[in-house]
Scaffold this active site. Structure first.
Site, short mmCIF file in Angstrom:
data_model
loop_
_atom_site.label_atom_id
_atom_site.label_comp_id
_atom_site.label_asym_id
_atom_site.label_seq_id
_atom_site.Cartn_x
_atom_site.Cartn_y
_atom_site.Cartn_z
CB SER A 67 22.39 10.48 -68.30
OG SER A 67 22.03 11.45 -67.32
CG ASP A 125 14.98 10.15 -63.38
OD1 ASP A 125 14.49 11.18 -63.89
OD2 ASP A 125 15.97 9.56 -63.87
CG HIS A 136 17.23 11.15 -66.98
ND1 HIS A 136 17.50 10.49 -65.80
CD2 HIS A 136 18.43 11.39 -67.57
CE1 HIS A 136 18.80 10.32 -65.68
NE2 HIS A 136 19.40 10.86 -66.74
#
Length: 841
Positions: free
Chosen positions: A152, A322, A325
């Site tokens: 991600s 979070d 990221h």
């Protein structure tokens, strides 16, 4: 008295005269040379101290006088230049050795390290990061296939990258699946591989075997899922190393035909990580990064490591929502670094020095190299004559009488060759600074402190070095030198700090440029009006001093004449002033004395000039048609367009005629004895002086308030030609109406004013960098020390060029008509060849 042209004559060199610390009073009472202070001087100083102060103040003033004189014995112009030469040699050797033996280049610096300048502006170590626009990105990536491979975090990097191509892209799609992106004939894909595994190895092997979808660039990285799935245990790290080892050969093989970037893992913000990610600690990430570097950093070094984004994230990860990221502004750093690494060598942006090699020499540069090498050899053979001094030259601008130039036979026979040899070595330094891949460069970043703190500092110095003027006329030579000096220093700070982004500062600097042109009109008009000297010799003297350095730089730095925009601007306006005053009927002051008719006739000539200016200003098509004709176009085009010349010309189109009109009114008032210019006397009667001072202060402040409220450059630039004269006239009156102000000047500012032309031009390449887009870095890692060293060398070089120009002017421009015409013919042939060769580039 006029702008840069007057300053180009430079200051007379004297190895025993201090650069900035000259004190006329001490010289007068203590004698000259380096003799120790005698009893007469001490007695004089003591008497002065007793009259003005007591106790500790006496000792402080005496210590200051003695200390300043002691410094002057050692810190001279000559010694300063010798020190700057030594610094240049040492720095050149240091940077060359570090490039050759350090095993790194600007691409490595770009990918490996950097720092935030502020507001998320990333500065790579030692080179400049170009901010790519959508059109540039599409042009570079045309017919390219790029693959982002990983988890991600790589997906975030992928989105930041494609947004540079198309800012309208939305981050949509399934999170754990591949995401394609096509823009024209460019393809950018994201491939979901959360771990380094056999499936990833198979994909890489497929590309190495000649798959039609083989990417030109691969950006790959993964680690956090391995940490998470193995709960941060050591066996997970061992498995990660084994998997990396399994794909290392495949990556090396792929890197033979494609660019491969391994993205090192960014840090996390452990305080806000969810319970399912608590095992992903910064300690674990560091271990996994070390494993990747030790495994993939083989002797071939074909796989590149992207670490810059990791360094950027260390400063901003606390802004993560979070904890895993990155915030969007930080991940954009990694995308921009990648774009610079891929595209700089293709598009070669001037403000993107990372990953660019030195450009090849043009035909003109090769010719210049041959000529300069011959000059350097001759210079080294002849050596530097200890007794050779630059001689004062007549003031060709102001109309003041100066000593006549020495004739050619009186010059040192080796003087011109030595001057050319020194100029050749200086041009070598210019080339090394801004064309060769030796010295570092960094981009500008504006903050109020980087502009206003140096500004306050130089004005304190300027006031500190105040001295009595030799004369007290309005706009006398010392005062105009002072005016040019402080304006030039402000402009230098403005360029260095990148203050053009702050509109109020930008508008005030625009007034300073207009003031230079105002002085141009004032000085040239005064000379022609008073002297009536329209001879070819004077014209050539002015043009040579204005253009010599710029013509040489055009050859050495491979830049068009218009690039150094102010010199074409002043040259053009000198030609206009000359034509206005020289064409029939020629009207001089001695002719117009007591005659209203001739004074009116001159005003009509000025009105005709105003109409000429307005005619061109309101007819852009005609203006561009005239200046697009060859060979005129070669002088005024920039990148094949006349637009820059049109903008510069139009912006200050009334400044010169304002200066001419002011000179006419002033000289008329002076001739009618309506001014009081004695020492300490106000310029007018007390009542009129106080009234004019009040109006001037209000006008000055009103303009500054208006400029500070500017929100749009283009709208304010439309008003600038009409109102800049208000600020200029207000300053002149404030500076000259009080007799005490007119009787003083700053020797600090005046010294810089005498070399203002050279300072303005030299800054392009040996103080700033990348054609003024960035900053030259001679001392990496220490910005304060770097600016001190680079500024010291820069000022010494500018002063030396001023002297060289003066020396060569005496040889290149003879007073006799026959030799002068021959020189002009030779110069015309040379410039014609240069224009023809530049047209064929």
């Amino acid at each position: 008295m006029t702008a840069y042209a007057n300053a180009a004559q430079g200051a007379q060199s004297d190895s025993k005269q201090p650069v900035l610390l000259a004190t006329a009073e001490a010289e007068e009472h203590a004698g000259s040379g380096h003799a120790p202070l005698g009893s007469d001087f001490v007695s004089f100083a003591a008497a002065r101290l007793s009259a003005c102060c007591h106790g500790g103040a006496k000792m402080a003033v005496l210590a200051y006088s003695l200390g300043k004189r002691e410094i002057n014995q050692y810190f001279s112009i000559k010694n300063a230049k010798l020190l700057s030469v030594a610094a240049v040699v040492l720095l050149t050797v240091f940077h060359t050795a570090s490039r050759h033996y350090g095993g790194s280049d600007t691409c490595d610096w770009l990918l490996a390290s950097g720092r935030f300048l502020g507001d998320n502006v990333w500065q790579p170590y030692g080179c400049m990061l170009h901010k790519y626009k959508s059109t540039e990105a599409k042009l570079c990536l045309r017919e390219k296939r790029i693959a982002f491979v990983g988890d991600s975090r790589i997906r975030q990097l992928f989105y930041s990258f494609i947004k540079m191509m198309n800012p309208e892209v939305k981050e949509v799609g399934n999170k754990h699946e591949n995401i394609p992106f096509v823009d024209g004939d460019s393809t950018v894909d994201f491939l979901w591989y959360a771990e380094v595994s056999n499936s990833l190895k198979e994909q890489l092997m497929l590309w190495t075997e000649g798959s039609p979808s083989k990417p030109h660039v691969v950006i790959i990285g993964a680690a956090t899922w391995s940490i998470k799935l193995h709960n941060g245990k050591s066996e997970g790290l061992f498995q990660y190393k084994a998997n990396l080892t399994a794909i290392s050969d495949t990556l090396e093989k792929l890197a033979e035909h494609s660019e491969v970037y391994w993205v090192l893992q960014d840090p996390v913000y452990e305080d806000v990580l969810s319970d399912s990610r608590k095992m992903i600690t910064n300690e674990q990430i560091n271990l996994y990064n070390e494993a990747a570097v030790s495994t993939l950093n083989t002797s071939k070094k074909k796989v590149k490591f992207l670490e810059a984004s990791r360094q950027a994230a260390m400063e901003t990860i606390s802004q993560s929502v979070d904890g895993l990221h990155l915030p969007e502004s930080t991940r954009d750093v990694g995308a921009m670094v990648l774009m610079n690494s891929m595209c700089n060598k293709i598009l070669k942006p001037i403000d993107g020095s990372c990953c660019q090699s030195a450009p090849p020499l043009s035909i003109l540069q090769k010719i210049a190299v041959i000529l300069f090498l011959l000059s350097i050899i001759i210079f080294l053979i002849l050596g530097y004559s200890r007794h050779h001094k630059s001689r004062p030259v007549p003031d060709v601008e102001s109309g003041e009488d100066k000593k006549p130039p020495v004739v050619l036979g009186q010059l040192n026979s080796n003087g011109p060759l030595l001057a050319i040899g020194k100029m050749s070595l200086i041009m070598l330094y210019f080339y090394l600074c801004d064309r060769a891949d030796i010295f570092m460069k960094e981009q500008k970043f504006y903050t109020h402190s980087t502009f206003f703190i140096p500004l306050i500092y130089i004005f304190v110095l300027g006031i500190f070095y105040s001295e009595n003027s030799k004369e007290t006329k309005l706009l006398n030579r010392e005062q105009t030198d002072e005016w040019k000096g402080w304006m030039q220093l402000v402009i230098l700070i403005y360029h260095f700090s990148g203050a053009s982004t702050f509109i109020p500062v930008y508008m005030h600097v625009r007034v300073l440029v207009a003031a230079y042109l105002f002085q141009t009109g004032y000085g040239h008009f005064s000379f022609f009006w008073l002297k009536g000297d329209f001879g070819l010799y004077r014209v050539c003297q002015v043009l040579f001093r204005l253009n010599f350095l710029v013509v040489v730089l055009c050859l050495v730095m491979d830049r068009p004449y218009q690039f150094y925009y102010f010199v074409p601007l002043v040259t053009f306006w000198f030609a206009v002033i000359y034509a206005t005053m020289a064409l029939w009927p020629q009207i001089l002051q001695k002719q117009a004395n007591g005659s209203a008719f001739w004074n009116l006739a001159l005003l009509l000539k000025l009105l005709g000039l105003l109409l000429f200016i307005c005619f061109f200003a309101y007819s852009q098509e005609l203006f561009e048609a005239v200046f697009s004709l060859w060979p005129i176009s070669k002088l005024f085009e920039l990148q094949g367009s006349i637009h820059e010349w049109w903008f510069r010309w139009k912006l200050d189109r009334f400044a010169v005629i304002n200066g001419m009109l002011f000179a006419f009114i002033y000289l008329l008032l002076q001739k009618c004895q309506l001014l009081s210019e004695g020492k300490g006397e106000p310029l007018f009667s007390n009542k009129i002086s106080n009234c004019l001072l009040f109006v001037s202060v209000v006008s000055f402040m009103t303009y500054s308030i208006w400029a500070s409220g500017c929100k749009n450059k283009s709208e304010c630039n439309e008003m600038h030609p009409y109102i800049s004269v208000v600020q200029i006239l207000a300053f002149i009156l404030i500076r000259n109406i009080p007799g005490y102000a007119r009787s003083l000047y700053s020797s600090f500012f005046a010294w810089f004013g005498k070399i203002s032309l050279e300072l303005f031009i030299c800054q392009y390449h040996i103080w700033l960098a990348a054609d003024t887009k960035g900053i030259l870095v001679l001392i990496p890692g220490n910005p304060t020390l770097n600016i001190i060293v680079s500024t010291f060398i820069f000022v010494c070089v500018a002063h030396e060029i001023s002297q060289i120009t003066n020396d060569l002017a005496q040889v290149a421009i003879p007073k006799e008509s026959g030799p002068l015409l021959k020189r002009l013919l030779g110069a015309g042939v040379f410039l014609g060849l240069v224009l023809m060769l530049s047209q064929n580039k």
